[in-house]
Design a protein around this motif. Structure first.
Motif, PDB file in Angstrom:
ATOM      1  N   MET A   3      38.341  20.468 -12.911  1.00  0.00           N
ATOM      2  CA  MET A   3      37.246  19.548 -12.467  1.00  0.00           C
ATOM      3  C   MET A   3      36.969  18.535 -13.540  1.00  0.00           C
ATOM      4  SD  MET A   3      34.906  22.851 -11.528  1.00  0.00           S
ATOM      5  CE  MET A   3      33.291  21.933 -11.612  1.00  0.00           C
ATOM      6  N   LYS A   4      37.374  17.178 -13.222  1.00  0.00           N
ATOM      7  CA  LYS A   4      36.905  16.055 -14.176  1.00  0.00           C
ATOM      8  C   LYS A   4      35.594  15.269 -13.533  1.00  0.00           C
ATOM      9  CE  LYS A   4      41.506  14.810 -15.632  1.00  0.00           C
ATOM     10  NZ  LYS A   4      42.750  14.107 -15.673  1.00  0.00           N
ATOM     11  N   ARG A   5      34.881  15.251 -14.536  1.00  0.00           N
ATOM     12  CA  ARG A   5      33.558  14.486 -14.230  1.00  0.00           C
ATOM     13  C   ARG A   5      33.509  13.237 -13.628  1.00  0.00           C
ATOM     14  NH1 ARG A   5      28.240  16.808 -14.045  1.00  0.00           N
ATOM     15  NH2 ARG A   5      26.820  15.274 -13.936  1.00  0.00           N
ATOM     16  N   LYS A   6      32.962  12.815 -12.622  1.00  0.00           N
ATOM     17  CA  LYS A   6      32.659  11.546 -11.937  1.00  0.00           C
ATOM     18  C   LYS A   6      31.587  10.586 -12.608  1.00  0.00           C
ATOM     19  CE  LYS A   6      34.155  12.744  -7.112  1.00  0.00           C
ATOM     20  NZ  LYS A   6      33.714  12.877  -5.897  1.00  0.00           N
ATOM     21  N   GLU A   7      31.936   9.472 -12.478  1.00  0.00           N
ATOM     22  CA  GLU A   7      30.537   8.505 -13.022  1.00  0.00           C
ATOM     23  C   GLU A   7      29.807   8.244 -11.668  1.00  0.00           C
ATOM     24  OE1 GLU A   7      31.755   4.972 -14.870  1.00  0.00           O
ATOM     25  OE2 GLU A   7      33.284   5.877 -16.467  1.00  0.00           O
ATOM     26  N   VAL A   8      28.683   9.114 -11.486  1.00  0.00           N
ATOM     27  CA  VAL A   8      27.912   9.022 -10.497  1.00  0.00           C
ATOM     28  C   VAL A   8      26.327   8.839 -11.002  1.00  0.00           C
ATOM     29  CG1 VAL A   8      29.453  10.109  -8.814  1.00  0.00           C
ATOM     30  CG2 VAL A   8      28.028  11.394 -10.094  1.00  0.00           C
ATOM     31  N   ASN A   9      25.601   8.166 -10.201  1.00  0.00           N
ATOM     32  CA  ASN A   9      24.463   8.324 -10.614  1.00  0.00           C
ATOM     33  C   ASN A   9      23.641   8.774  -9.523  1.00  0.00           C
ATOM     34  OD1 ASN A   9      21.866   7.094 -11.767  1.00  0.00           O
ATOM     35  ND2 ASN A   9      21.559   5.350 -10.452  1.00  0.00           N
ATOM     36  N   LEU A  10      23.305   9.992  -9.907  1.00  0.00           N
ATOM     37  CA  LEU A  10      22.713  11.106  -8.796  1.00  0.00           C
ATOM     38  C   LEU A  10      21.862  12.228  -9.710  1.00  0.00           C
ATOM     39  CD1 LEU A  10      25.371  12.607  -6.423  1.00  0.00           C
ATOM     40  CD2 LEU A  10      23.441  11.041  -5.940  1.00  0.00           C
ATOM     41  N   ASP A  11      20.628  12.191  -9.275  1.00  0.00           N
ATOM     42  CA  ASP A  11      19.760  13.163  -9.941  1.00  0.00           C
ATOM     43  C   ASP A  11      20.166  14.578  -9.385  1.00  0.00           C
ATOM     44  OD1 ASP A  11      17.103  15.169 -10.000  1.00  0.00           O
ATOM     45  OD2 ASP A  11      16.390  13.617 -10.753  1.00  0.00           O
ATOM     46  N   TYR A  12      20.911  15.365 -10.165  1.00  0.00           N
ATOM     47  CA  TYR A  12      21.397  16.492  -9.886  1.00  0.00           C
ATOM     48  C   TYR A  12      20.260  17.678  -9.023  1.00  0.00           C
ATOM     49  CZ  TYR A  12      22.895  21.612  -9.932  1.00  0.00           C
ATOM     50  OH  TYR A  12      23.243  22.832  -9.783  1.00  0.00           O
ATOM     51  N   ARG A  13      19.457  17.814  -9.687  1.00  0.00           N
ATOM     52  CA  ARG A  13      18.063  18.789  -9.047  1.00  0.00           C
ATOM     53  C   ARG A  13      17.615  18.291  -7.579  1.00  0.00           C
ATOM     54  NH1 ARG A  13      17.074  22.805 -12.032  1.00  0.00           N
ATOM     55  NH2 ARG A  13      17.153  22.830 -14.322  1.00  0.00           N
ATOM     56  N   ARG A  14      17.661  16.867  -7.672  1.00  0.00           N
ATOM     57  CA  ARG A  14      17.129  16.557  -6.118  1.00  0.00           C
ATOM     58  C   ARG A  14      18.153  16.321  -5.287  1.00  0.00           C
ATOM     59  NH1 ARG A  14      13.479  11.019  -6.431  1.00  0.00           N
ATOM     60  NH2 ARG A  14      12.211  12.720  -7.540  1.00  0.00           N
ATOM     61  N   PHE A  15      19.548  16.235  -5.689  1.00  0.00           N
ATOM     62  CA  PHE A  15      20.718  16.226  -4.631  1.00  0.00           C
ATOM     63  C   PHE A  15      20.765  17.598  -4.266  1.00  0.00           C
ATOM     64  CE2 PHE A  15      25.211  16.165  -3.968  1.00  0.00           C
ATOM     65  CZ  PHE A  15      25.336  15.227  -2.925  1.00  0.00           C
ATOM     66  N   LYS A  16      20.750  18.394  -5.043  1.00  0.00           N
ATOM     67  CA  LYS A  16      20.879  20.029  -5.038  1.00  0.00           C
ATOM     68  C   LYS A  16      19.795  20.409  -3.786  1.00  0.00           C
ATOM     69  CE  LYS A  16      20.292  24.507  -7.270  1.00  0.00           C
ATOM     70  NZ  LYS A  16      20.188  24.887  -8.463  1.00  0.00           N
ATOM     71  N   LYS A  17      18.818  19.963  -4.086  1.00  0.00           N
ATOM     72  CA  LYS A  17      17.779  20.466  -2.905  1.00  0.00           C
ATOM     73  C   LYS A  17      17.895  19.790  -1.800  1.00  0.00           C
ATOM     74  CE  LYS A  17      12.846  20.031  -2.171  1.00  0.00           C
ATOM     75  NZ  LYS A  17      11.411  19.604  -2.796  1.00  0.00           N
ATOM     76  N   PHE A  18      18.451  18.617  -1.622  1.00  0.00           N
ATOM     77  CA  PHE A  18      18.761  17.919  -0.242  1.00  0.00           C
ATOM     78  C   PHE A  18      19.918  18.686   0.356  1.00  0.00           C
ATOM     79  CE2 PHE A  18      21.192  14.805   2.339  1.00  0.00           C
ATOM     80  CZ  PHE A  18      20.199  14.469   3.197  1.00  0.00           C
ATOM     81  N   VAL A  19      20.984  18.970  -0.402  1.00  0.00           N
ATOM     82  CA  VAL A  19      22.086  19.432   0.154  1.00  0.00           C
ATOM     83  C   VAL A  19      22.029  20.928   0.781  1.00  0.00           C
ATOM     84  CG1 VAL A  19      24.499  20.310  -0.255  1.00  0.00           C
ATOM     85  CG2 VAL A  19      23.695  18.221  -1.206  1.00  0.00           C
ATOM     86  N   SER A  20      21.095  21.590  -0.278  1.00  0.00           N
ATOM     87  CA  SER A  20      20.693  23.082   0.331  1.00  0.00           C
ATOM     88  C   SER A  20      19.981  23.003   1.707  1.00  0.00           C
ATOM     89  CB  SER A  20      19.867  23.463  -0.803  1.00  0.00           C
ATOM     90  OG  SER A  20      19.280  25.020  -0.436  1.00  0.00           O
ATOM     91  N   MET A  21      19.221  22.051   1.736  1.00  0.00           N
ATOM     92  CA  MET A  21      18.296  21.788   3.005  1.00  0.00           C
ATOM     93  C   MET A  21      19.362  21.505   4.394  1.00  0.00           C
ATOM     94  SD  MET A  21      15.116  19.337   3.641  1.00  0.00           S
ATOM     95  CE  MET A  21      16.013  17.740   3.080  1.00  0.00           C
ATOM     96  N   ILE A  22      20.096  20.433   4.131  1.00  0.00           N
ATOM     97  CA  ILE A  22      21.106  20.278   5.142  1.00  0.00           C
ATOM     98  C   ILE A  22      22.130  21.566   5.678  1.00  0.00           C
ATOM     99  CG2 ILE A  22      20.964  17.754   4.996  1.00  0.00           C
ATOM    100  CD1 ILE A  22      23.726  17.526   3.981  1.00  0.00           C
ATOM    101  N   PHE A  23      22.349  22.242   4.688  1.00  0.00           N
ATOM    102  CA  PHE A  23      22.901  23.437   4.982  1.00  0.00           C
ATOM    103  C   PHE A  23      22.480  24.926   5.104  1.00  0.00           C
ATOM    104  CE2 PHE A  23      26.385  20.892   3.223  1.00  0.00           C
ATOM    105  CZ  PHE A  23      27.593  21.018   4.155  1.00  0.00           C
ATOM    106  N   SER A  24      20.981  24.715   5.001  1.00  0.00           N
ATOM    107  CA  SER A  24      20.343  25.746   5.188  1.00  0.00           C
ATOM    108  C   SER A  24      20.559  26.748   6.460  1.00  0.00           C
ATOM    109  CB  SER A  24      18.793  25.527   5.358  1.00  0.00           C
ATOM    110  OG  SER A  24      18.390  24.678   6.217  1.00  0.00           O
TER     111      SER A  24
END
Length: 260
Positions: free
Chosen positions: A189-210
């Protein structure tokens, strides 16, 4: 001395409740370390040192090794096995609860099977520059899956959003003590240069796959007004990473506006 000999010498009984499965083949450990391409200038984190098979190979590179191990009964094994290496620090604590994990470094680990998901999430949160991890083969398939595949889901999206991921090689269950029921896969796994709030993004992804078999319209029901005019008839498993990013940005902006 072999890993099995160390365990016998100190009368170590493996703990089922910790899901202990130790890598016992030095050749596999060396191959994993080779994939990491470490130098003496690197700092590497190992999650679950176990009986030290991988830890010892990491130590031989000269890199600074910080190895986490929750089971303190393994201290005699690790102390003897690693006595001649001054570049190794063993931390007898739960990695998932650890507060001072070196960030922005390299993670090389045989991930404990029973808590693979939470550990991978913490790897993302710790922002490791690179991770060479061994997981159950079926977990690797989920992480590496593309949209439309049956195993594509929450974990696929969370990992691929922050890391470029590739499979390096499979490892047979015969290389472990005791032999698990499944084979394993080593991934890079190689880290990407992304501007994402991990916790907020995680919450959204969890929601759409709920509810995986339900459409976006169903899973995003509390926010339908935010997505007015958009086609929400697809299921989350059908969306590319780019499409998920677009929906996330719309949702994120609406959440931020509601707080103002």
């Amino acid at each position: 001395m072999k890993t099995s000999d160390y365990l016998k010498k100190y009368n170590i009984r493996l703990k089922k409740y910790l899901g202990q499965v130790f890598l016992s083949d030095d050749r596999v450990a060396r191959r994993i370390v080779k994939e990491a391409n470490l130098t003496p200038n690197d700092v590497v984190v190992e999650i679950g040192a176990g009986a030290g098979t991988l830890t010892e190979e990491l130590a031989k590179t000269g890199a600074k090794v910080v190895a986490y191990e929750i089971d303190e009964s393994l201290a005699p094994v690790l102390q003897e096995r690693l006595a001649r290496y001054t570049n190794v620090e063993i931390r007898f604590e739960d990695f998932l609860k650890a507060k001072d994990v070196p960030e922005g470094t390299i993670c090389v680990s045989n991930i404990p099977y029973s808590i693979t998901g939470p550990i991978i999430e913490k790897i993302i949160e710790c922002e490791f520059e690179k991770a060479i991890i061994m997981v159950q083969k079926e977990v690797a398939e989920r992480i590496l899956a593309n949209p439309g595949k049956k195993v594509y889901g929450y974990l696929s999206v969370i990992v691929q959003a922050f890391y470029d991921v590739r499979k390096t090689f499979d490892v047979s269950k015969s290389h472990f003590i005791p032999n698990p029921e499944v084979d394993s896969t080593v991934m890079e796994m190689k880290r990407k240069e992304v501007n994402l709030d991990y916790r907020r993004f995680k919450k959204f992804v969890s929601m759409i796959f709920s509810k995986k078999r339900k459409t976006l319209r169903n899973n995003l029901r509390p926010f339908l007004s935010v997505f007015e005019g958009l086609d929400l008839s697809k299921r989350a498993e059908q969306l590319t990473l780019g499409e998920i990013f677009e929906l996330y940005e719309i949702w994120r902006r609406s959440v931020e506006c509601s707080r103002e």
